[in-house]
Design a protein around this motif. Sequence first.
Motif, PDB file in Angstrom:
ATOM      1  N   GLY A 474       0.813  -1.204   0.000  1.00 52.13           N
ATOM      2  CA  GLY A 474       0.000   0.000   0.000  1.00 52.13           C
ATOM      3  C   GLY A 474       0.853   1.264   0.000  1.00 52.13           C
ATOM      4  N   THR A 475       0.216   2.375  -0.213  1.00 54.96           N
ATOM      5  CA  THR A 475       0.883   3.682  -0.177  1.00 54.96           C
ATOM      6  C   THR A 475       0.110   4.605   0.754  1.00 54.96           C
ATOM      7  N   GLY A 476       0.576   5.852   0.862  1.00 55.11           N
ATOM      8  CA  GLY A 476      -0.148   6.819   1.655  1.00 55.11           C
ATOM      9  C   GLY A 476      -1.513   7.130   1.083  1.00 55.11           C
ATOM     10  N   HIS A 478      -3.449   4.727  -0.905  1.00 56.53           N
ATOM     11  CA  HIS A 478      -4.284   3.535  -0.795  1.00 56.53           C
ATOM     12  C   HIS A 478      -3.635   2.546   0.162  1.00 56.53           C
ATOM     13  N   ALA A 479      -4.417   2.096   1.151  1.00 57.66           N
ATOM     14  CA  ALA A 479      -3.873   1.224   2.191  1.00 57.66           C
ATOM     15  C   ALA A 479      -3.475  -0.137   1.648  1.00 57.66           C
ATOM     16  N   THR A 480      -4.167  -0.626   0.620  1.00 54.84           N
ATOM     17  CA  THR A 480      -3.837  -1.907   0.022  1.00 54.84           C
ATOM     18  C   THR A 480      -3.782  -1.761  -1.493  1.00 54.84           C
ATOM     19  N   LEU A 481      -2.901  -2.510  -2.128  1.00 54.32           N
ATOM     20  CA  LEU A 481      -2.758  -2.468  -3.582  1.00 54.32           C
ATOM     21  C   LEU A 481      -2.384  -3.845  -4.113  1.00 54.32           C
ATOM     22  N   HIS A 482      -2.818  -4.121  -5.346  1.00 56.86           N
ATOM     23  CA  HIS A 482      -2.396  -5.335  -6.033  1.00 56.86           C
ATOM     24  C   HIS A 482      -0.948  -5.186  -6.493  1.00 56.86           C
ATOM     25  N   PHE A 483      -0.215  -6.321  -6.557  1.00 56.31           N
ATOM     26  CA  PHE A 483       1.212  -6.239  -6.883  1.00 56.31           C
ATOM     27  C   PHE A 483       1.692  -7.317  -7.858  1.00 56.31           C
ATOM     28  N   GLY A 510      -8.760  -4.028 -15.286  1.00 58.10           N
ATOM     29  CA  GLY A 510      -8.421  -2.607 -15.311  1.00 58.10           C
ATOM     30  C   GLY A 510      -7.947  -2.096 -13.969  1.00 58.10           C
ATOM     31  N   ASP A 511      -8.660  -2.480 -12.914  1.00 58.74           N
ATOM     32  CA  ASP A 511      -8.282  -2.031 -11.574  1.00 58.74           C
ATOM     33  C   ASP A 511      -6.895  -2.550 -11.204  1.00 58.74           C
ATOM     34  N   TRP A 512      -6.642  -3.804 -11.532  1.00 59.84           N
ATOM     35  CA  TRP A 512      -5.358  -4.437 -11.193  1.00 59.84           C
ATOM     36  C   TRP A 512      -4.202  -3.710 -11.886  1.00 59.84           C
ATOM     37  N   GLY A 513      -4.379  -3.468 -13.193  1.00 58.32           N
ATOM     38  CA  GLY A 513      -3.311  -2.841 -13.960  1.00 58.32           C
ATOM     39  C   GLY A 513      -2.980  -1.441 -13.479  1.00 58.32           C
ATOM     40  N   VAL A 514      -3.991  -0.681 -13.111  1.00 57.93           N
ATOM     41  CA  VAL A 514      -3.771   0.680 -12.615  1.00 57.93           C
ATOM     42  C   VAL A 514      -2.991   0.653 -11.311  1.00 57.93           C
ATOM     43  N   GLU A 515      -3.335  -0.280 -10.436  1.00 57.36           N
ATOM     44  CA  GLU A 515      -2.686  -0.330  -9.125  1.00 57.36           C
ATOM     45  C   GLU A 515      -1.216  -0.711  -9.225  1.00 57.36           C
ATOM     46  N   LEU A 516      -0.860  -1.533 -10.213  1.00 56.19           N
ATOM     47  CA  LEU A 516       0.545  -1.902 -10.380  1.00 56.19           C
ATOM     48  C   LEU A 516       1.434  -0.692 -10.629  1.00 56.19           C
ATOM     49  N   LEU A 517       0.867   0.347 -11.208  1.00 63.38           N
ATOM     50  CA  LEU A 517       1.657   1.519 -11.583  1.00 63.38           C
ATOM     51  C   LEU A 517       1.541   2.668 -10.589  1.00 63.38           C
ATOM     52  N   GLU A 518       0.810   2.450  -9.482  1.00 64.64           N
ATOM     53  CA  GLU A 518       0.718   3.519  -8.480  1.00 64.64           C
ATOM     54  C   GLU A 518       2.070   3.697  -7.802  1.00 64.64           C
ATOM     55  N   LYS A 519       2.467   4.959  -7.599  1.00 68.43           N
ATOM     56  CA  LYS A 519       3.787   5.258  -7.054  1.00 68.43           C
ATOM     57  C   LYS A 519       3.708   5.661  -5.588  1.00 68.43           C
ATOM     58  N   ASN A 520       4.787   5.370  -4.879  1.00 71.44           N
ATOM     59  CA  ASN A 520       4.905   5.859  -3.507  1.00 71.44           C
ATOM     60  C   ASN A 520       5.523   7.252  -3.511  1.00 71.44           C
ATOM     61  N   ALA A 521       5.776   7.800  -2.339  1.00 69.99           N
ATOM     62  CA  ALA A 521       6.293   9.167  -2.250  1.00 69.99           C
ATOM     63  C   ALA A 521       7.673   9.306  -2.858  1.00 69.99           C
TER      64      ALA A 521
END
Length: 628
Positions: A474-476, A478-483, A510-521
């Motif tokens: 997870g990140t600041g 989203h608490a949980t994310l797919h990886f 779609g949801d899965w693919g977007v979460e893979l690319l979410e960045k941390n700080a």
Amino acid sequence: MALTRRNFLCGAAGLAGLTLASCAQNPAPAEEDSADQKKPKVDVHAFDKLALDGSAWNYDEEHDVYYQLGLPYVLDPVASLYQKLSIYVPGAYFESKAHGATYECHVKEDSQVAEIPQASAPILLPINCGDFGPQIAASTYSYEGLKTYLDAGCIYVFAGCRGRSGGYESKNQLEGDGSFDGGMPWNITDLKAAVRFLRYNAAALPGGAQSIYGMGLGAGAGIASLMGVSGDAPCFDLYLKEDGAALWDGRGNPVSDALTGVLAWTPVVDLTHQDGAYEWLYGRFSQSESRATDLWTSALSQDLAGTYGPFVNALGLSSGSGEDARELSLVETGDGLWSDGGYYQELLSQLEGAATQFFEHASFPATLSASIQTSAGFPGGQATGADSQAIAANVAQSATGEAVSSAPAISVPSVAAYLATLNSTSQWLSYNPSDMVVRIADLRSFIQACAPASLPCTAFDGIECKTDENQLFGTGTHATLHFSRDIYELLNHNQSTYATLSGWQNTYPGDWGVELLEKNAQGATVERRGQMANAFNYLVGETDLLGSAKVAPQWRIQVGLAQSVVPFTSGINLAWCLRSTGAAQQVDLTCVWGGGHDLCEVTGAAPENLVNWIKERIPQVDESERTQ
């Protein structure tokens, strides 16, 4: 999905555009400027705040132990509840004098504890992070559980670290202020910072902090293993710098976080491919619950199992050396599940060897049970609130080797009765006591009889994104994310098939693919952080992804076979990869036939076994080579 070593490291095409600040270069040692021979390149006083106070040692006279508790190991901790460590030193290693209520201690150069001379004193770094949770160093002194380690001449250091999620510190209650991030890679970064603290204070510690061993169970063993393969890896530099870890010592020389050895019980070493491993080993042999044939997750289970062969083959595993070397790969079978080849046969050989050891040491009648523990329960952690009884129980188990079981014990009167129980549905296991030969017919029979699937399909990167591992990434925001990219690609490519079965939702890919690319700080995507959390990425393939790293030369890996919490192939693959790449000098792998998800041993208790193993292998350091 065929994997080469290159795309095993880099993932699919979605990674092509990634640029990561976390791969900055290691801090260079201070060099003399040509214009001014005395001007260092770095501020040698930058980490003065981390210097160990030699006059602040407490003393347990009854047990002859010097200790310091609650030492911050980074500058200005943002998570001060966790970013502290406690050090316990056998008294014989120090010469001291009273300094008010505490003692001023200096290393006694010619001292020795048990068979270990002071100059070779090893440091043990236990990691109790069950389910990737945090750990907190004890703020009050207790000798409980420490005797085995200290009497053997080991220095015991319990370091706290952040867990799978972030948190918040109140300015009025703690040193920090505001929220802090957790999860990957902050948990490993914190422990790397603790190692650097010890190395920064090498001159004040027996052994000069030259030999440091990480140890843990399950998730904790996975963290120890990742530390063991990623020593001084530049992909952690940005995080270490932000953490306030010691980057260089008082002379401007780089400080290392490389370990000497790792002691791991059933480690989790590669979350990014763990779901495929689980389905190949356990899930494909089940048709119940999430794998019931009318559910789309049943089809996903089979497809995930099919990704395991290419993953294994990308590791380039082999057994033996020279002319005796044999490729350990999987061959695709008619069912598409890669159930043949040198890897498969060697895995069966490991199971047979473990069974042979079991029959050699077992005494019948016997009471058999495999326990499931989330934490190794090594001593030194802070017991608080509802956790205190659990921690105390785990410490007791660690000290005695008697597992606290969550499964019913089975009373077995004889070897014949035991074999009859295992072979109740088919004759898959044979044992000839006269020549101690065990034969196992196939993997399916072993799994169904001894370790049936206990977790649902997508046990780690859960479909509903609610697992502990989802929280770990997870990140600041989203608490949980797919990886898992493996799962994403299967969802994307096979959605028309999955849609014909019960439970499918069109939003999954779609949801899965977007979460893979979410960045941390720090600008790292989830996928990038997954790469950092994959131990094999530091051992095989090109080094341009994570940078070159120092691998611990000594490994002791124990794998429990009678459990399905962690794929037991995880620890086996790590041992085989360390051997086949030549990355480590010594790799001892033991598969324990009746071992659960616990500190499983063929004989004896884990504490005594681990200290004896270390005592036989610690580098003998000449006093003249001692770190200054």
